[in-house]
Scaffold this motif. Structure first.
Motif, short mmCIF file in Angstrom:
data_model
loop_
_atom_site.label_atom_id
_atom_site.label_comp_id
_atom_site.label_asym_id
_atom_site.label_seq_id
_atom_site.Cartn_x
_atom_site.Cartn_y
_atom_site.Cartn_z
N SER A 15 -11.81 53.14 -35.15
CA SER A 15 -11.70 54.42 -34.50
C SER A 15 -11.27 54.05 -33.02
O SER A 15 -11.59 52.93 -32.71
CB SER A 15 -12.85 55.32 -34.85
OG SER A 15 -13.72 54.95 -33.96
N LYS A 16 -10.82 55.28 -32.41
CA LYS A 16 -10.65 54.94 -31.05
C LYS A 16 -11.90 54.81 -30.15
O LYS A 16 -11.97 54.11 -29.07
CB LYS A 16 -10.00 56.31 -30.32
CG LYS A 16 -8.56 56.65 -31.18
CD LYS A 16 -8.05 57.70 -30.51
CE LYS A 16 -6.54 57.86 -31.26
NZ LYS A 16 -6.16 59.15 -31.11
N ASP A 17 -13.18 55.19 -30.77
CA ASP A 17 -14.46 54.86 -29.98
C ASP A 17 -14.86 53.42 -30.58
O ASP A 17 -16.15 53.37 -30.44
CB ASP A 17 -15.37 56.21 -30.29
CG ASP A 17 -14.94 57.27 -29.66
OD1 ASP A 17 -14.10 57.33 -28.72
OD2 ASP A 17 -14.94 58.28 -30.74
N ASN A 18 -14.05 52.66 -31.20
CA ASN A 18 -14.80 51.43 -31.59
C ASN A 18 -15.64 51.40 -32.90
O ASN A 18 -16.72 50.83 -33.15
CB ASN A 18 -15.19 50.41 -30.56
CG ASN A 18 -14.17 49.88 -29.81
OD1 ASN A 18 -13.12 49.52 -30.17
ND2 ASN A 18 -14.33 49.30 -28.72
N ASP A 19 -15.49 52.86 -33.57
CA ASP A 19 -16.52 52.93 -34.71
C ASP A 19 -15.43 52.18 -35.88
O ASP A 19 -14.33 52.13 -36.08
CB ASP A 19 -16.65 54.29 -35.08
CG ASP A 19 -17.45 54.90 -34.10
OD1 ASP A 19 -18.20 54.24 -33.40
OD2 ASP A 19 -17.23 56.12 -34.01
N LEU A 20 -16.27 51.36 -36.94
CA LEU A 20 -15.85 51.04 -38.20
C LEU A 20 -15.67 52.40 -39.25
O LEU A 20 -16.62 53.31 -39.42
CB LEU A 20 -16.65 50.17 -38.75
CG LEU A 20 -16.19 49.22 -40.05
CD1 LEU A 20 -14.93 48.45 -39.43
CD2 LEU A 20 -17.32 48.60 -40.73
N PHE B 230 -17.88 56.59 -41.14
CA PHE B 230 -18.01 55.95 -39.77
C PHE B 230 -19.15 55.56 -39.75
O PHE B 230 -20.34 55.86 -39.68
CB PHE B 230 -17.60 57.04 -38.72
CG PHE B 230 -16.27 57.73 -38.63
CD1 PHE B 230 -15.42 57.30 -37.80
CD2 PHE B 230 -15.86 58.47 -39.76
CE1 PHE B 230 -14.25 57.91 -37.94
CE2 PHE B 230 -14.73 58.83 -39.81
CZ PHE B 230 -13.63 58.79 -39.05
N PHE B 231 -19.09 54.17 -38.96
CA PHE B 231 -20.38 53.25 -38.58
C PHE B 231 -20.11 53.10 -36.89
O PHE B 231 -19.16 52.67 -36.51
CB PHE B 231 -20.35 52.17 -39.35
CG PHE B 231 -20.50 52.28 -40.78
CD1 PHE B 231 -21.86 52.26 -41.31
CD2 PHE B 231 -19.50 52.47 -41.69
CE1 PHE B 231 -21.99 52.53 -42.74
CE2 PHE B 231 -19.79 52.57 -43.17
CZ PHE B 231 -20.84 52.82 -43.56
N LYS B 232 -21.28 53.58 -36.32
CA LYS B 232 -21.36 53.27 -34.83
C LYS B 232 -21.45 51.84 -34.43
O LYS B 232 -22.19 51.01 -34.97
CB LYS B 232 -22.48 54.20 -34.39
CG LYS B 232 -22.55 54.22 -32.79
CD LYS B 232 -21.48 54.82 -32.21
CE LYS B 232 -21.39 56.59 -32.05
NZ LYS B 232 -20.45 57.11 -31.61
N GLU B 233 -20.64 51.43 -33.19
CA GLU B 233 -20.49 50.11 -32.86
C GLU B 233 -21.90 50.15 -31.94
O GLU B 233 -22.41 50.85 -31.29
CB GLU B 233 -19.44 49.75 -31.83
CG GLU B 233 -19.51 48.27 -31.25
CD GLU B 233 -18.31 48.41 -30.45
OE1 GLU B 233 -18.30 46.96 -29.93
OE2 GLU B 233 -17.72 48.93 -29.63
#
Length: 177
Positions: free
Chosen positions: A140-145, A172-175
């Motif tokens: 994602s644009k927020d660096n989430d997988l 979605f998985f948070k970096e």
């Protein structure tokens, strides 16, 4: 025409505004750590639910087995080649305790995992059906997988009485920095 109607397809609009396309250049420098549990789940464009799902189970649902009910604090994810993804389980002492590899290929800005599942029962469209599942990952644009899953289960009796369901989900998985 009936045979192609049951193929599982991805809903590209589900996460179109959320994601950044993966490329060979980004894959070479890709080395990130993600939370082991998802923080949001998308089943309809623009609509998110809170749902905790383990990353490893999302990548490979059918072969997901952790010995001794091991749970991980996070997962380190990196590409070890253009067609191989390495996922390392990190325990609560920040030690890498397990390695999992997934084969796949880069296509259309996603990494498509080679773990498609297709099963047939009976004689499809006459008296039986088929099931298929496949997965792809993106960023994602927020660096989430983002792990996107497409599922299709269909069946019919004499080409007339059909039943089944299809769905797409994006998890979605948070970096972790």
């Amino acid at each position: 025409m009936l045979l192609t109607a049951s193929c599982t397809t991805y809903n590209n609009g589900l996460v179109r505004k959320e994601r950044v396309k993966l490329s060979i250049e980004t894959m070479n420098s890709f080395n990130m750590t993600f939370s082991s549990k998802s923080y949001k789940y998308c089943v309809k464009k623009g609509m998110f639910e809170l749902k905790e799902i383990d990353l490893l189970s999302q990548l490979n649902i059918s072969n997901y087995k952790l010995s001794n009910n091991t749970s991980y604090k996070s997962y380190k994810v990196k590409f070890i080649s253009i067609d191989t993804l390495l996922v390392q389980g990190v325990d609560f002492n920040d030690s890498i305790v397990a390695n999992y590899t997934f084969d796949g290929k880069l296509k259309n800005g996603y990494f498509y995992l080679n773990n498609k599942q297709v099963e047939f029962n009976g004689i499809p469209y006459l008296l039986g059906g088929s099931s298929s599942e496949k997965r792809r990952i993106g960023i994602s644009k927020d660096n989430d997988l983002i792990v996107q899953t497409a599922v299709d289960h269909t069946g019919a009796f004499l080409l007339i009485f059909g039943a089944g369901y299809s769905y797409n989900v994006a998890t979605f998985f948070k970096e972790i920095k």
